[in-house]
Write an enzyme that holds these catalytic residues in place. Sequence first.
Site, PDB file in Angstrom:
ATOM      1  N   TYR A   3      21.275 -13.520  -1.085  1.00 52.36           N
ATOM      2  CA  TYR A   3      22.204 -13.480   0.045  1.00 52.36           C
ATOM      3  C   TYR A   3      21.954 -14.658   0.971  1.00 52.36           C
ATOM      4  O   TYR A   3      22.890 -15.271   1.495  1.00 52.36           O
ATOM      5  CB  TYR A   3      22.041 -12.172   0.838  1.00 52.36           C
ATOM      6  N   PHE A  12      50.018 -30.955   6.232  1.00 53.71           N
ATOM      7  CA  PHE A  12      49.865 -30.163   5.028  1.00 53.71           C
ATOM      8  C   PHE A  12      50.068 -28.712   5.446  1.00 53.71           C
ATOM      9  O   PHE A  12      49.707 -28.321   6.559  1.00 53.71           O
ATOM     10  CB  PHE A  12      48.519 -30.364   4.331  1.00 53.71           C
ATOM     11  N   THR A  13      50.650 -27.922   4.538  1.00 48.50           N
ATOM     12  CA  THR A  13      51.101 -26.562   4.878  1.00 48.50           C
ATOM     13  C   THR A  13      50.021 -25.716   5.569  1.00 48.50           C
ATOM     14  O   THR A  13      50.216 -25.250   6.695  1.00 48.50           O
ATOM     15  CB  THR A  13      51.577 -25.850   3.600  1.00 48.50           C
ATOM     16  N   ASP A  28      40.599 -34.880   6.286  1.00 45.95           N
ATOM     17  CA  ASP A  28      40.848 -33.919   5.215  1.00 45.95           C
ATOM     18  C   ASP A  28      40.400 -34.635   3.946  1.00 45.95           C
ATOM     19  O   ASP A  28      41.097 -35.487   3.403  1.00 45.95           O
ATOM     20  CB  ASP A  28      42.323 -33.528   5.148  1.00 45.95           C
ATOM     21  N   LYS A  58      39.933 -29.750  -5.691  1.00 48.79           N
ATOM     22  CA  LYS A  58      40.610 -30.962  -6.173  1.00 48.79           C
ATOM     23  C   LYS A  58      39.571 -31.983  -6.626  1.00 48.79           C
ATOM     24  O   LYS A  58      38.979 -31.818  -7.687  1.00 48.79           O
ATOM     25  CB  LYS A  58      41.516 -31.535  -5.072  1.00 48.79           C
ATOM     26  N   ARG A  98      58.278 -29.164  -3.130  1.00 48.79           N
ATOM     27  CA  ARG A  98      57.704 -29.704  -1.892  1.00 48.79           C
ATOM     28  C   ARG A  98      58.860 -30.294  -1.100  1.00 48.79           C
ATOM     29  O   ARG A  98      59.076 -31.494  -1.076  1.00 48.79           O
ATOM     30  CB  ARG A  98      56.636 -30.753  -2.158  1.00 48.79           C
ATOM     31  N   PHE A 133      56.980 -20.621   1.040  1.00 49.84           N
ATOM     32  CA  PHE A 133      57.172 -21.136  -0.316  1.00 49.84           C
ATOM     33  C   PHE A 133      56.375 -20.366  -1.364  1.00 49.84           C
ATOM     34  O   PHE A 133      56.762 -20.308  -2.521  1.00 49.84           O
ATOM     35  CB  PHE A 133      56.805 -22.628  -0.378  1.00 49.84           C
TER      36      PHE A 133
END
Length: 461
Positions: free
Chosen positions: A76, A128-129, A219, A262, A386, A453
């Site tokens: 943990y 970005f969303t 980001d 990514k 998009r 979306f």
Amino acid sequence: MNTHKHHTWAEPYKIKMVELLRMTTREERLEAIRNAGYNTFLTRSRDVYIDLLTDSGTSAMSDRQWAGLMLGDEAYSGSENFYHLEQAVQEYYGYKYLVPTHQGRGAEHLMSQILIKDGDHVPGNMYFTTTRLHQELAGGKFVDVIVDEAHDPQSEFPFKGNVDLDKLDALVRDVGADRVPYISLEGNVNMAGGQPFSMANLRELHAYCDEHDIPIMLDATRTIENAWFIREREDGYADTPVRDILREICDMTDGCTMSAKKDALVNIGGFFCCNDDEVFRKAQNLVVVYEGLHTYGGLAGRDMEAMAQGIREAVTEEHMAARIGQVRYLGRRLMAAGIPIVRPIGSHAIFIDARRFLPHIDQDDYPAQTLAAELFIEAGVRTMERGNVSAGRSPVTGENRRPQLELVRLTIPRRVYTQAHMDVVVEAVTDVYERRAEIRGLRMVYEPEYLRFFQARFEPL
Ligand code: F0G
């Protein structure tokens, strides 16, 4: 590095295991898309042949990453894998402090809650969303300060991810620097088509932000890919290793959020980084509320081990050459077939310009959503809208935002598909293009409150 000089983008790996796919008929796909409300997000993976929905969490891990899973220390607290990850992040990204999160939006949540005060303005090089939503939920207002070229799919500008310093300065003058908690800077801007910022632009931004005491929060999701483009396109970087360019970028910023699904070649994971002691203390505290203890942040130990190894593999020249090479292969073939796509070709995806592909469909009849459904019906190729659906409604007017970019994203998972798969995609797009005049738009029949979306449902007009 491989010393054999070759000119193709051939992969620096070979295949050890395969995942079998189910082939479907057109009738089966028609039924599947109808059941999914003409939203590719709601289709089932078993009905998909080539999955270009996203490059997020869809990478093939290497044998070393899989071996790393067996080294998972599932304690943990104080998992050994956390320290391995911390070491890799400090070495390649260079930030002082790391807080792991279950994925990118977990990090965005922490950062937004800590840094944004009600009524603040958060400038960024395109939205970005999830990033914008977390800014709004924290009481902030997103302000787009990307260069104009980014909104023009036909502009060949090599650094469409650049920040327009005049737009930023106009905002700072208007609201005052104390109402700008940070600037949100994305590497290889996803919504612009995977387009990079230049080091020269970051240097200017850094000088400006220094002067006005505004932090730059990166980001970092696709910033290794951004580093590759800097090396390729910017004067003075041709011989600089990608890993050094990545460090140079991070060293000019104050912290980052990361979706490790990514660049970092893992199926799940993310992190928040910063250099500031106080911000770190708050993030370490807040992560316990929403994600998990600060040494695992919602991840299993094994996930952190795979991420540490993924980062090391991602910063290699040979990985990036094959990654970008494959995306370009697809893009160039589509261009040769006369398909309108966003130029220049970006890093993680090909974006079809649905406005030019389906010029007879009004934007409120969702041309990009329609085209994504047609590609699925044609060949089981799953892509993502998009455009007007992703952009959502203006919180002020309640109307669809009708963004300039109305795109379908063909996102390429890392290390997953072959050149022959790319050829199938080209055939599918070309076949739909030939029958484009017969295609009608869609009507939205169900609209969720957040990030519509993902779950919106449609019917053909
Ligand atoms: N930032 C960028 C630039 C992203 O592309 C994403 C995710 C996130 C943040 C959020 O990270 O998904 O790990 O919570 N993009 C995915 C995509 C969903 O398909 O483009 P996450």
